[in-house]
Scaffold this motif. Structure first.
Motif, PDB file in Angstrom:
ATOM      1  N   HIS A  99       0.850  -1.190   0.000  1.00  0.00           N
ATOM      2  CA  HIS A  99       0.000   0.000   0.000  1.00  0.00           C
ATOM      3  C   HIS A  99       0.887   1.242   0.000  1.00  0.00           C
ATOM      4  CE1 HIS A  99       0.594   1.377   4.205  1.00  0.00           C
ATOM      5  NE2 HIS A  99       0.831   0.082   4.423  1.00  0.00           N
ATOM      6  N   LEU A 100       0.277   2.321  -0.425  1.00  0.00           N
ATOM      7  CA  LEU A 100       1.016   3.588  -0.539  1.00  0.00           C
ATOM      8  C   LEU A 100       0.708   4.465   0.664  1.00  0.00           C
ATOM      9  CD1 LEU A 100       0.205   4.329  -4.312  1.00  0.00           C
ATOM     10  CD2 LEU A 100       2.202   3.125  -3.377  1.00  0.00           C
ATOM     11  N   ASP A 101       1.765   5.112   1.162  1.00  0.00           N
ATOM     12  CA  ASP A 101       1.568   6.050   2.279  1.00  0.00           C
ATOM     13  C   ASP A 101       1.049   7.365   1.723  1.00  0.00           C
ATOM     14  OD1 ASP A 101       2.498   4.226   4.159  1.00  0.00           O
ATOM     15  OD2 ASP A 101       4.610   4.847   3.883  1.00  0.00           O
ATOM     16  N   ILE A 102      -0.218   7.645   2.065  1.00  0.00           N
ATOM     17  CA  ILE A 102      -0.899   8.793   1.471  1.00  0.00           C
ATOM     18  C   ILE A 102      -1.236   9.805   2.558  1.00  0.00           C
ATOM     19  CG2 ILE A 102      -2.900   9.561   0.149  1.00  0.00           C
ATOM     20  CD1 ILE A 102      -0.926   7.788  -1.369  1.00  0.00           C
ATOM     21  N   THR A 103      -1.072  11.063   2.236  1.00  0.00           N
ATOM     22  CA  THR A 103      -1.511  12.164   3.106  1.00  0.00           C
ATOM     23  C   THR A 103      -2.830  12.700   2.561  1.00  0.00           C
ATOM     24  OG1 THR A 103       0.771  12.768   3.614  1.00  0.00           O
ATOM     25  CG2 THR A 103      -0.928  14.434   4.027  1.00  0.00           C
ATOM     26  N   PRO A 104      -3.882  12.700   3.361  1.00  0.00           N
ATOM     27  CA  PRO A 104      -5.185  13.206   2.879  1.00  0.00           C
ATOM     28  C   PRO A 104      -5.068  14.652   2.413  1.00  0.00           C
ATOM     29  CG  PRO A 104      -5.454  12.029   4.950  1.00  0.00           C
ATOM     30  CD  PRO A 104      -3.974  12.188   4.755  1.00  0.00           C
ATOM     31  N   LEU A 105      -5.750  14.940   1.317  1.00  0.00           N
ATOM     32  CA  LEU A 105      -5.717  16.288   0.731  1.00  0.00           C
ATOM     33  C   LEU A 105      -7.120  16.874   0.721  1.00  0.00           C
ATOM     34  CD1 LEU A 105      -3.413  15.612  -2.354  1.00  0.00           C
ATOM     35  CD2 LEU A 105      -2.741  16.492  -0.101  1.00  0.00           C
ATOM     36  N   ALA A 106      -7.187  18.183   0.763  1.00  0.00           N
ATOM     37  CA  ALA A 106      -8.460  18.890   0.666  1.00  0.00           C
ATOM     38  C   ALA A 106      -9.013  18.769  -0.744  1.00  0.00           C
ATOM     39  CB  ALA A 106      -8.272  20.348   1.052  1.00  0.00           C
ATOM     40  N   PRO A 107     -10.297  18.931  -0.930  1.00  0.00           N
ATOM     41  CA  PRO A 107     -10.890  18.821  -2.269  1.00  0.00           C
ATOM     42  C   PRO A 107     -10.209  19.779  -3.260  1.00  0.00           C
ATOM     43  CG  PRO A 107     -12.624  18.874  -0.618  1.00  0.00           C
ATOM     44  CD  PRO A 107     -11.346  19.178   0.109  1.00  0.00           C
ATOM     45  N   PHE A 126       1.140  10.932  -7.843  1.00  0.00           N
ATOM     46  CA  PHE A 126       0.321  12.123  -8.062  1.00  0.00           C
ATOM     47  C   PHE A 126      -0.984  11.915  -7.312  1.00  0.00           C
ATOM     48  CE2 PHE A 126      -2.885  14.367 -10.787  1.00  0.00           C
ATOM     49  CZ  PHE A 126      -2.497  15.654 -10.444  1.00  0.00           C
ATOM     50  N   SER A 127      -1.264  12.789  -6.328  1.00  0.00           N
ATOM     51  CA  SER A 127      -2.480  12.681  -5.507  1.00  0.00           C
ATOM     52  C   SER A 127      -3.371  13.890  -5.720  1.00  0.00           C
ATOM     53  CB  SER A 127      -2.119  12.573  -4.015  1.00  0.00           C
ATOM     54  OG  SER A 127      -1.391  11.392  -3.759  1.00  0.00           O
ATOM     55  N   LYS A 128      -4.689  13.634  -5.566  1.00  0.00           N
ATOM     56  CA  LYS A 128      -5.647  14.730  -5.710  1.00  0.00           C
ATOM     57  C   LYS A 128      -6.791  14.513  -4.721  1.00  0.00           C
ATOM     58  CE  LYS A 128      -8.536  17.201  -9.042  1.00  0.00           C
ATOM     59  NZ  LYS A 128      -8.988  17.275 -10.450  1.00  0.00           N
ATOM     60  N   GLY A 129      -7.158  15.587  -4.022  1.00  0.00           N
ATOM     61  CA  GLY A 129      -8.292  15.512  -3.090  1.00  0.00           C
ATOM     62  C   GLY A 129      -9.613  15.589  -3.828  1.00  0.00           C
ATOM     63  N   LEU A 130     -10.577  14.631  -3.485  1.00  0.00           N
ATOM     64  CA  LEU A 130     -11.893  14.583  -4.134  1.00  0.00           C
ATOM     65  C   LEU A 130     -12.945  15.205  -3.218  1.00  0.00           C
ATOM     66  CD1 LEU A 130     -11.722  10.938  -5.539  1.00  0.00           C
ATOM     67  CD2 LEU A 130     -11.057  13.076  -6.672  1.00  0.00           C
ATOM     68  N   PRO A 131     -14.062  15.630  -3.780  1.00  0.00           N
ATOM     69  CA  PRO A 131     -15.136  16.189  -2.940  1.00  0.00           C
ATOM     70  C   PRO A 131     -15.654  15.117  -1.965  1.00  0.00           C
ATOM     71  CG  PRO A 131     -15.483  16.721  -5.243  1.00  0.00           C
ATOM     72  CD  PRO A 131     -14.381  15.718  -5.210  1.00  0.00           C
ATOM     73  N   PRO A 132     -16.052  15.479  -0.722  1.00  0.00           N
ATOM     74  CA  PRO A 132     -16.561  14.505   0.242  1.00  0.00           C
ATOM     75  C   PRO A 132     -17.907  13.943  -0.204  1.00  0.00           C
ATOM     76  CG  PRO A 132     -16.826  16.731   1.090  1.00  0.00           C
ATOM     77  CD  PRO A 132     -16.029  16.848  -0.173  1.00  0.00           C
ATOM     78  N   ILE A 133     -18.160  12.688   0.223  1.00  0.00           N
ATOM     79  CA  ILE A 133     -19.422  12.045  -0.153  1.00  0.00           C
ATOM     80  C   ILE A 133     -20.598  12.711   0.543  1.00  0.00           C
ATOM     81  CG2 ILE A 133     -20.694   9.860  -0.128  1.00  0.00           C
ATOM     82  CD1 ILE A 133     -17.987   8.459  -0.167  1.00  0.00           C
ATOM     83  N   ASN A 138     -14.524  12.249   5.971  1.00  0.00           N
ATOM     84  CA  ASN A 138     -13.113  12.501   5.669  1.00  0.00           C
ATOM     85  C   ASN A 138     -12.956  12.740   4.177  1.00  0.00           C
ATOM     86  OD1 ASN A 138     -12.200  12.175   8.328  1.00  0.00           O
ATOM     87  ND2 ASN A 138     -12.152   9.934   8.094  1.00  0.00           N
ATOM     88  N   ASN A 139     -12.009  13.604   3.844  1.00  0.00           N
ATOM     89  CA  ASN A 139     -11.804  13.941   2.435  1.00  0.00           C
ATOM     90  C   ASN A 139     -11.245  12.743   1.679  1.00  0.00           C
ATOM     91  OD1 ASN A 139     -12.635  16.558   2.926  1.00  0.00           O
ATOM     92  ND2 ASN A 139     -10.544  17.231   3.435  1.00  0.00           N
ATOM     93  N   PRO A 140     -11.911  12.285   0.609  1.00  0.00           N
ATOM     94  CA  PRO A 140     -11.356  11.201  -0.204  1.00  0.00           C
ATOM     95  C   PRO A 140     -10.112  11.715  -0.954  1.00  0.00           C
ATOM     96  CG  PRO A 140     -13.719  11.440  -0.567  1.00  0.00           C
ATOM     97  CD  PRO A 140     -13.287  12.652   0.188  1.00  0.00           C
ATOM     98  N   THR A 141      -9.102  10.858  -1.034  1.00  0.00           N
ATOM     99  CA  THR A 141      -7.855  11.218  -1.751  1.00  0.00           C
ATOM    100  C   THR A 141      -7.504  10.085  -2.704  1.00  0.00           C
ATOM    101  OG1 THR A 141      -7.035  12.504   0.131  1.00  0.00           O
ATOM    102  CG2 THR A 141      -5.420  11.846  -1.535  1.00  0.00           C
ATOM    103  N   LEU A 142      -7.390  10.431  -3.972  1.00  0.00           N
ATOM    104  CA  LEU A 142      -7.056   9.445  -4.993  1.00  0.00           C
ATOM    105  C   LEU A 142      -5.598   9.657  -5.421  1.00  0.00           C
ATOM    106  CD1 LEU A 142      -7.860   7.168  -6.946  1.00  0.00           C
ATOM    107  CD2 LEU A 142      -8.660   8.938  -8.548  1.00  0.00           C
TER     108      LEU A 142
END
Length: 445
Positions: A99-107, A126-133, A138-142
């Motif tokens: 698994h990848l160590d990811i830091t949550p990002l804002a939308p 390359f990470s990008k914050g997605l809009p919350p459900i 918590n902010n989804p991060t892809l």
């Protein structure tokens, strides 16, 4: 002092090397930046594609793999993605058990970085914050990632091939610089050779046929200066010669009058005779000075061994009844003698004539350089001169045929020429041939 050719070679070589190194560094930077930008662009496209294939709701998170590239299926394929929503983590099959160590990002927030991935390979992420459900989630991060090892290998191969081509071109350019400079300076070398021939007396002016246009005016000016100097010297010698011949008749008349006066007043006649002798010697000195002035022009000087060989061939004809061989031992450091050719031919003609006259089988001529002076010796294997008579040969006003019966050297002519050019002459027994050895010491101008 460094030559112009060497300076040009060094400067052009340094310039080519510096420009090549700067070019290689600049190209490497551009290639690396282009390689990095292409990976980021691909990751951005992959992330958008994964977003479109994702279906996120409160009850379920689904990513339709049929809408994605097949690179995400094989384990450790080098293409990965991971979706983080709080404690929930959805990974591509290619990540397998990693698994990848990811830091949550804002939308809307993005992050680009590099890290260690599966199999300890370097990966670009390359990470990008997605809009919350829903509000308060918590902010989804892809995150999408790509293995850099394959791309770096391709980059190394491409850059290595270009480096090989550039180094080859650099060597070709350096070789071309050397060849171009060598061909460009060939005319200059011809001018140098022409000056050498001029110095050695083989020519009296520079040939302008192969002179480059850049230095042709200089060569033409040099030829004009040579011609002007030669004309001035010749005019001076002619004037002195005319003066000498013009004074001979008055001097002869005065000598006759002095002889007549000697019958009546011997003392006055002796005094006048002494003054006439001084006038005659002064005229001879001035004529000698005019001849010595010819040393300014190398073409007027005696060339070695050419002129000596010419004299020896003449002596072989004069003394044809004898089988006399001649041998030269001449240093390459002495290509010419600083003496006018006419005087030199007369000086050595008398000495060689004596050597041939008294030699049994061999005449040896040696010329070498010693302590800045030219040493010249002429030896024969004849009977020589008694040791007690050698010192008398150098007495001023003596002739050799007066000191030794039948020798007939014409010593007065030899001694006059030596005095004119301030040469030192001595006589001794030849240690190698046993006959007479004449040694002349001549300053090298």
């Amino acid at each position: 002092m460094i030559s112009i050719k060497t300076k040009l070679s060094l400067w052009l070589t340094v310039l080519v090397l510096l420009s090549s190194l700067v070019g290689l560094g600049f190209i490497e930077t551009m290639l690396r930046q282009a390689f990095h930008d292409s990976i980021i662009d691909r990751l951005h496209e992959d992330l958008e594609q994964i977003v479109l294939a994702s279906h996120i709701s409160n009850d379920d998170i689904l990513i339709d793999s049929s809408q994605l590239s097949g690179f995400y299926n094989p384990a450790y394929s080098g293409r990965y993605y991971q979706l983080n929503i709080g404690d929930i983590e959805v990974r591509s099959r290619s990540l397998w058990d990693k698994h990848l160590d990811i830091t949550p990002l804002a939308p809307g927030e993005t992050r680009v970085w590099q890290s260690k991935g599966p199999q300890h390979h370097d990966i670009q992420l390359f990470s990008k914050g997605l809009p919350p459900i829903s509000p308060g989630d918590n902010n989804p991060t892809l995150t999408v990632a790509q293995d850099l090892s394959i791309g770096r290998k391709v980059f190394t191969e491409v850059y290595g091939a270009k480096l090989t081509v550039n180094v080859t071109m650099l060597l070709v350019m350096l070789l071309g610089i050397f060849i171009i400079l060598r061909q460009s300076f060939k005319p200059v070398n011809k001018v140098k050779h022409a000056l050498s021939r001029l110095r050695e007396g083989h020519s009296s002016s520079l040939s302008l046929e192969s002179v480059p246009a850049e230095i042709k005016p200089l060569a033409e000016t040099y030829n004009e200066l040579l011609e002007y100097t030669s004309n001035q010297i010749q005019r001076s010698r002619n004037n002195l010669g005319n003066l000498s011949h013009g004074l001979k008749t008055p001097l002869a008349v005065m000598r006759q009058q002095v002889e007549v006066l000697g019958l009546k007043d011997p003392e006055t006649a002796a005094a006048l005779e002494q003054q006439l002798d001084q006038i005659h010697k002064m005229i001879e000195r001035k004529l000698a000075a005019a001849r010595i002035t010819g040393d300014m022009l190398p073409a007027a000087q005696m060339v070695i061994p050419r002129d000596l060989e010419s004299l020896c061939l003449t002596m072989n004809k004069v003394h044809h009844q004898k089988q006399v061989d001649h041998k030269f031992d001449i240093s390459e450091q002495v290509p010419r003698l600083p003496i006018h050719r006419e005087d030199g031919m007369e000086l050595f003609g008398n000495l060689l004539d004596n050597a041939y006259k008294w030699a049994a089988e061999m005449v040896l001529v040696r010329i070498w350089l010693q302590q800045g002076e030219i040493q010249i010796s002429i030896e024969d294997d004849g009977p020589g001169v008694p040791d007690d008579e050698l010192d008398n040969l150098t007495h001023r006003g003596k002739r050799l045929d007066e000191d030794v019966a039948g020798h007939g050297l014409g010593l007065s002519i030899v001694k006059d020429i030596c005095e004119q050019y301030q040469l030192q002459i001595s006589f001794e027994r030849s240690p190698s041939l046993g006959g007479l050895k004449v040694l002349i010491q001549m300053p090298k101008h």
